[in-house]
Design an enzyme around this catalytic site. Structure first.
Site, PDB file in Angstrom:
ATOM      1  N   GLU A   1       0.862  -1.188   0.000  1.00 33.98           N
ATOM      2  CA  GLU A   1       0.000   0.000   0.000  1.00 33.98           C
ATOM      3  C   GLU A   1       0.896   1.235   0.000  1.00 33.98           C
ATOM      4  OE1 GLU A   1      -1.487   1.707   3.508  1.00 33.98           O
ATOM      5  OE2 GLU A   1      -0.905   0.046   4.801  1.00 33.98           O
TER       6      GLU A   1
ATOM      7  N   LYS B   1      -4.106  -1.033  13.586  1.00 29.27           N
ATOM      8  CA  LYS B   1      -3.587   0.241  14.072  1.00 29.27           C
ATOM      9  C   LYS B   1      -3.720   0.331  15.582  1.00 29.27           C
ATOM     10  CE  LYS B   1      -6.035   2.701  11.067  1.00 29.27           C
ATOM     11  NZ  LYS B   1      -6.540   3.820  10.277  1.00 29.27           N
TER      12      LYS B   1
HETATM   13  N1  PSU Z   1      -1.886   1.686  10.186  1.00 29.47           N
HETATM   14  C1  PSU Z   1      -0.948   2.587  10.560  1.00 29.47           C
HETATM   15  N2  PSU Z   1      -0.789   3.690   9.786  1.00 29.47           N
HETATM   16  C2  PSU Z   1      -1.557   3.926   8.685  1.00 29.47           C
HETATM   17  C3  PSU Z   1      -2.537   2.987   8.304  1.00 29.47           C
HETATM   18  C4  PSU Z   1      -2.661   1.875   9.097  1.00 29.47           C
HETATM   19  O1  PSU Z   1      -0.265   2.411  11.549  1.00 29.47           O
HETATM   20  O2  PSU Z   1      -1.384   4.964   8.029  1.00 29.47           O
HETATM   21  C5  PSU Z   1      -3.403   3.229   7.101  1.00 29.47           C
HETATM   22  C6  PSU Z   1      -3.489   1.985   6.202  1.00 29.47           C
HETATM   23  O3  PSU Z   1      -3.357   2.410   4.866  1.00 29.47           O
HETATM   24  C7  PSU Z   1      -4.881   1.455   6.463  1.00 29.47           C
HETATM   25  C8  PSU Z   1      -5.634   2.735   6.675  1.00 29.47           C
HETATM   26  O4  PSU Z   1      -5.400   0.704   5.397  1.00 29.47           O
HETATM   27  O5  PSU Z   1      -4.746   3.493   7.502  1.00 29.47           O
HETATM   28  C9  PSU Z   1      -6.996   2.567   7.296  1.00 29.47           C
HETATM   29  O6  PSU Z   1      -7.603   3.806   7.399  1.00 29.47           O
HETATM   30  P1  PSU Z   1      -9.137   3.954   7.844  1.00 29.47           P
HETATM   31  O7  PSU Z   1      -9.176   3.678   9.307  1.00 29.47           O
HETATM   32  O8  PSU Z   1      -9.479   5.357   7.522  1.00 29.47           O
HETATM   33  O9  PSU Z   1      -9.905   2.944   7.062  1.00 29.47           O
END
Ligand code: PSU
Ligand code: MN
Length: 304
Positions: free
Chosen positions: A25, A159
């Site tokens: 990604e 996360k």
């Molecule tokens: N985990 C991290 N940093 C990030 C992400 C995940 O520690 O930047 C990113 C990844 O690209 C993941 C996205 O797919 O955040 C998910 O975001 P959201 O919660 O808005 O779906």
């Protein structure tokens, strides 16, 4: 109509030859995921780990209205500077609108990987169910995408500031197979332990490859989440981390940040509060996930 998807030439050759390819990604390598210059360092170390393991990296993103899988170095440079975060639902709209630069999350990258026939994908942590979901309804599209696409995603858990227990429950509901890489606990991103107990542990890449093949034969066409704990020498202190997280989240909520902007804002605060220790940990876990993903991608063809 111009092409919606461009597969980089090295990746296309590798796919045609049945060689190992690992999708990446681009959100984590943009400043939405990591501050400069850590984002570039993370990318370099992830690429080195993949190459060392015998896999071709396929960095994903949207450039000038084309979804790219296998960005070259000039394209990667543009993605590092990207500030438009694309989830799965945004991909087609970004292509149709001719978006100049868009970085892909796990959900968008899994979509592209599946479209191109790439079966393995390495990331840092996936999105999931946010704390306070009962008020916000905030559940990452990553979970639905994992359920929909038969791709193996290697991550260090979810996360750091999500509700791990609720995310784990949702993965079960969605039918996503979760395999612990040499662990029987769902890892907590910056910390090795602490998550729910897993039903399935794998000790090598062949077991993961066999699981994907079995899923295909049995008609279970959903993704597999391989959870790989952060290396022990890189993990953060759990108590200090939870304190820093609470204050980062409180500040972000106070600022009225919402939706896809939450992650970058919390990460930026966290980095201030831990004097960058979380950044070093993030790089270490991403590198470790890439090494595991390469092993799995190399093992896949042998399983056919
Ligand atoms: N985990 C991290 N940093 C990030 C992400 C995940 O520690 O930047 C990113 C990844 O690209 C993941 C996205 O797919 O955040 C998910 O975001 P959201 O919660 O808005 O779906
Ligand atoms: Mn979200």
């Amino acid at each position: 109509m111009p092409k919606a998807l461009h597969i980089g030439s090295e990746v296309a050759d590798a796919l045609a030859a049945g060689e190992a390819v690992v999708a990446l990604e681009s959100t984590i390598f943009s400043t939405l995921g990591l501050p400069e210059p850590a984002n570039r360092e993370c990318f370099q170390r992830v690429i080195a780990a993949l190459r060392h393991g015998g896999a071709v990296p396929a960095l994903c993103g949207v450039l000038d209205g084309v979804a790219v899988l296998g960005a070259d170095s000039a394209q990667a440079e543009r993605l590092f500077g990207g500030s438009t975060k694309l989830a799965a639902r945004d991909l087609s709209a970004a292509v149709a609108a001719g978006l100049a630069v868009g970085v892909t999350t796990v959900s968008a990258t899994a979509t592209l990987a599946a479209a191109a026939g790439v079966e393995v994908f390495a990331t840092g942590g996936i999105g999931g169910v946010h704390r306070g979901v009962e008020h916000s309804g905030d559940v990452s599209a990553d979970l639905e995408a994992l359920a929909r696409h038969p791709v193996i995603v290697v991550s260090a858990g979810v996360k750091a500031f999500l509700d791990v227990a609720l995310t784990f429950e949702r993965l079960e509901t969605l039918g996503v197979t979760v395999l612990g890489w040499r662990t029987d606990r769902f890892p907590a991103f910056y910390v090795r332990d602490g998550g729910p107990v897993l039903s399935h542990t794998v000790n090598d890449a062949h077991q993961v490859a066999e699981t994907l093949r079995a899923a295909s034969v049995l008609g279970h066409r959903s993704g597999i989440l391989v959870v790989n704990p952060i290396p022990s020498d890189a993990e953060l202190n759990a108590d200090e981390l939870s304190e820093a997280l609470v204050s980062a989240e409180t500040a972000v909520r106070r600022d009225g940040v919402s939706g896809g902007d939450i992650t970058p804002a919390v990460l930026a605060r966290l980095s201030e509060q831990t004097s960058g220790a979380n950044v070093a940990a993030n790089i270490a876990l991403a590198e470790s996930n890439a090494a595991v993903a390469a092993e799995i991608a190399v093992a896949l063809p042998e399983q056919m």
